[in-house]
Every structure is written in C-alpha cells, then in structure tokens.
Design a protein around this motif. Structure first.
Motif, PDB file in Angstrom:
ATOM      1  N   THR A  56       0.604  -0.884  -0.329  1.00 36.39           N
ATOM      2  CA  THR A  56       0.265   0.035   0.253  1.00 36.39           C
ATOM      3  C   THR A  56       0.956   1.261  -0.263  1.00 36.39           C
ATOM      4  N   GLU A  57       0.496   2.552  -0.712  1.00 40.33           N
ATOM      5  CA  GLU A  57       0.515   3.585  -0.491  1.00 40.33           C
ATOM      6  C   GLU A  57       1.912   4.351   1.191  1.00 40.33           C
ATOM      7  N   THR A  58       1.203   3.397   2.011  1.00 40.32           N
ATOM      8  CA  THR A  58       1.579   3.807   3.484  1.00 40.32           C
ATOM      9  C   THR A  58       3.756   3.175   3.328  1.00 40.32           C
ATOM     10  N   TYR A  59       3.868   1.807   2.887  1.00 44.65           N
ATOM     11  CA  TYR A  59       4.592   1.696   2.838  1.00 44.65           C
ATOM     12  C   TYR A  59       5.549   1.772   1.204  1.00 44.65           C
ATOM     13  N   HIS A  60       5.112   2.701   0.603  1.00 49.05           N
ATOM     14  CA  HIS A  60       5.946   3.438  -0.057  1.00 49.05           C
ATOM     15  C   HIS A  60       7.227   3.706  -0.261  1.00 49.05           C
ATOM     16  N   LYS A  61       7.605   4.294   1.131  1.00 48.47           N
ATOM     17  CA  LYS A  61       8.808   4.978   1.179  1.00 48.47           C
ATOM     18  C   LYS A  61       9.683   4.044   1.765  1.00 48.47           C
ATOM     19  N   THR A  62       8.878   2.741   2.561  1.00 44.96           N
ATOM     20  CA  THR A  62      10.225   1.855   3.569  1.00 44.96           C
ATOM     21  C   THR A  62      10.263   0.518   2.411  1.00 44.96           C
TER      22      THR A  62
END
Length: 381
Positions: A181-187
C-alpha cells in the motif's frame, strides 16, 4: 480490528514457515542459487549500466548485455587460469605418489616400532581398505562429472539471471512498490536503496580483500619457493572469502601440495606464511575494507555458514553473508521484526524500534547493561 494471538500460535507459525522455506530452498536449489548469484552480480553492475546509458547513450538492452558479458569474461578468465594450473599439477602426479609412498613407509615403520604391529598386518588392512575404495570408484567418477556439469549450468543460468535483472530492474522495482500500500512505499524504496548500497560496497570490499590476500600469498609462496605459487595464491584468496573455514581449507590444500612437490621442510614455512597473512587480513584488511559494510555478529555468521552448506553446499556458504546482510536490512525496517535485526547485529548497535515488544526488549537490555556497568565501577573503586 487488531487481534492478538497467543504466543504458542505465533511460535507455531514461525516454525512452520521456517520449515516450508527450508524445504523450498532445498528442492529449488538449482534455480535459487544462480538467481541469488545473478541478483548480487546485477546489483554490482548497475552503476556500470547507468554510466553506459547516461554518458555513452547506450540503450538499456545493449548496456545490460555488455555488463553481463564483462562479468562472465572476468569469472571465466579466473576459472581458465585455475584450470591451466590444475592441468600442470597433474603432470606431477608420479612425484605425488612417491612422496606419499615414502610417507606411508616411514609411518609403517614408526607404528611397527611403537605399537608392535607387523608390517604384514598393516598391509593387509590397507589392501582391504583399498578394495573398498576401488569399488566406489565409478560413483566418485560419476559425481565428479556431475559436479562439472553443475558448474557449467550454474555459470550459464547466473549469466542469464544477471542479464535479465539488469534489463528489467525498473520493472521489478515497480512491482515491489505496487505489492504494498501507499503507506509503505517510502519504506520499500528505503529497503531497496539500502540493499543496493550494502551489496555494492560489500562485494567491492570483498573483491579488494581477495586481491590483497592473493597478492600477499603469491609473494609469500614465491619467497618460500613453492612450485604452484600462482594457483595456491588464487585459491587462498578465493577461500579466504569464507569466514573461519576458508583459511583452514587453504592451509590444508597448500600444505598437501607443498609436501608433495617440495618436501616437509617447506610445509612449516607455508603454515607460518598463511597464519601471518590471516592475522594481517583479520586485523587490518578485513576491518577497513569489508568489516564496516556488513555488521553481523559471529554467532549468526557461523549458524548461517552451517545452514547455507546444508541447504546449498559450497555455493550456500559463499552466499551466506550477503543473504544475512539483506535479511538484516529488511528486519531493521519492518515493524515487528526489529528485534530479529538487533539479534543479527553487533551489541553496540541502536536499532529503530517501532513495536511495543521491541521497545520493551531494548529498555530491559539497557537497564541490564547499566547495572553491569555500575557493578564494574564499584568493583574498580
């Protein structure tokens, strides 16, 4: 709704997952080993591909092919030089036999004088052992031919995987990002960047370490007067990649070949030379060239080497440290797995904890360390 499961259910799931992953790693060895090797080599070659694509205006397909062929040529060149030296070594087989026959004769005399076992009884035992060994000769030859075929297959598939990883690197990155999901894109981006940086720095450092150890070994073997100094130097440099185990293997092979070609007097100098080189490598070369790139404690390294050999043989031992380092990067940045990353690292690392259990675990450890430090101070006073 968040649901908390009992500890025994979590433990059962972890154990079942480990068993399933281990089983899949064993049955998929012939495809997973070249895939992991191709991935590591592709990560190492990405800067070269980017240089050809941005500076030389090469298309991605051409740059990927050229980089893969260059890597294959380097690996093939090393294998060719080693095979030529081994072919020369075969010419000295009669001398090998004479040296070992003399050694066995002297050993028989010592056993006869010390333990009172007659030479005739010793020869009967050796003949029985020899007959058993000859009966397995066909199996040994078949295994050798299979190993040669496996090496050729491994080289071919590694080249293909390297080529396709370079060719589809952007496509694979988009797939990884799209899988979360977009929440974990940075990670995900952070994990991928750290893995690329770590693998590139580690492999470059490992390559420099291998070259330095090879040069030092070649100088030492040349001074001592070993006949196959070039082959033994390359072998020492390559085996030195394996922590703790490789240097002892290089020592054993070097001592046997030196004994067969030069005599017992040179063996002592070989042992001293390899011990000195290993001391220089462990205290000067390794910490400055490789040690700062991958911080994994020795206990995890030893366990990884044993498990890697059980799963994938010698190739698994060579892949142990890069795979462990990649797992540590993932564990350090995934919520709920930080404690596993801390377990794999050194004791002085301060991980970034996100889960309640990890915070609790590290707080307890900090308190224990403070109690031990206060106790040491009181003892000194």
């Amino acid at each position: 709704m968040n649901q908390t499961y009992p500890f025994y259910i979590k433990l059962s799931c972890i154990l079942i997952s480990i068993i399933i992953l281990g089983f899949l790693a064993i049955i998929g060895q012939q495809i997973l080993v070249p895939m992991v090797l191709g991935l590591l080599i592709a990560i190492l070659l990405i800067p070269l591909c980017r240089f050809m694509e941005t500076k030389l205006r090469f298309p991605r397909g051409l740059s990927s092919v050229l980089a893969s062929v260059l890597a294959l040529a380097i690996i093939g060149g090393v294998i060719y030089m080693m095979s030529m030296e081994v072919a020369k070594l075969a010419n000295d087989w009669p001398q090998f036999q004479k040296q070992f026959i003399d050694l066995i004769d002297n050993l028989q005399g010592w056993i006869s004088r010390t333990f009172g076992v007659r030479r005739h009884d010793q020869l009967e035992y050796l003949n029985d052992t020899l007959k058993k060994s000859i009966s397995t000769g066909t199996a040994i030859l078949e295994k050798t031919l299979t190993s040669v075929g496996y090496v050729l297959m491994l080289t071919g598939f590694t080249f293909l995987f390297t080529l396709f990883f370079l060719l589809y690197r952007t496509h694979l990155l988009k797939f990884l990002v799209a899988s979360f999901t977009e929440t974990y894109h940075k990670t995900v981006f952070e994990i991928v960047e750290n893995i690329q940086f770590m693998v590139k720095k580690y492999l470059v450092g490992l390559f420099l370490q291998m070259i330095i150890v090879t040069i030092l070994s070649f100088i030492a073997y040349t001074i001592i007067g070993v006949k196959y100094n070039f082959m033994l130097a390359i072998l020492t440099g390559i085996l030195n990649i394996l922590p703790y185990i490789g240097i002892f293997t290089a020592l054993l092979i070097g001592a046997l070949i030196t004994f067969a070609t030069s005599g017992i007097s040179h063996v002592l100098f070989i042992v001293i030379a390899i011990v000195v080189i290993h001391a220089i490598d462990g205290n000067i070369i390794m910490p400055r060239v490789v040690g700062s790139k991958v911080k994994i404690n020795s206990l995890i390294v030893i366990i990884g080497l044993v498990v890697g050999e059980m799963l994938w043989g010698i190739a698994g031992m060579f892949l142990t440290i890069p795979v462990l380092a990649i797992l540590k990067i993932i564990f350090d940045r995934v919520e709920g797995l930080q404690s596993w990353g801390f377990l794999m690292g050194e004791d002085d690392e301060v991980p970034v904890f996100k889960s309640t259990f990890d915070k609790y675990f590290y707080t307890k450890k900090a308190k224990v360390d403070k109690i031990i430090a206060d106790s040491d101070n009181e003892t000194q006073e």
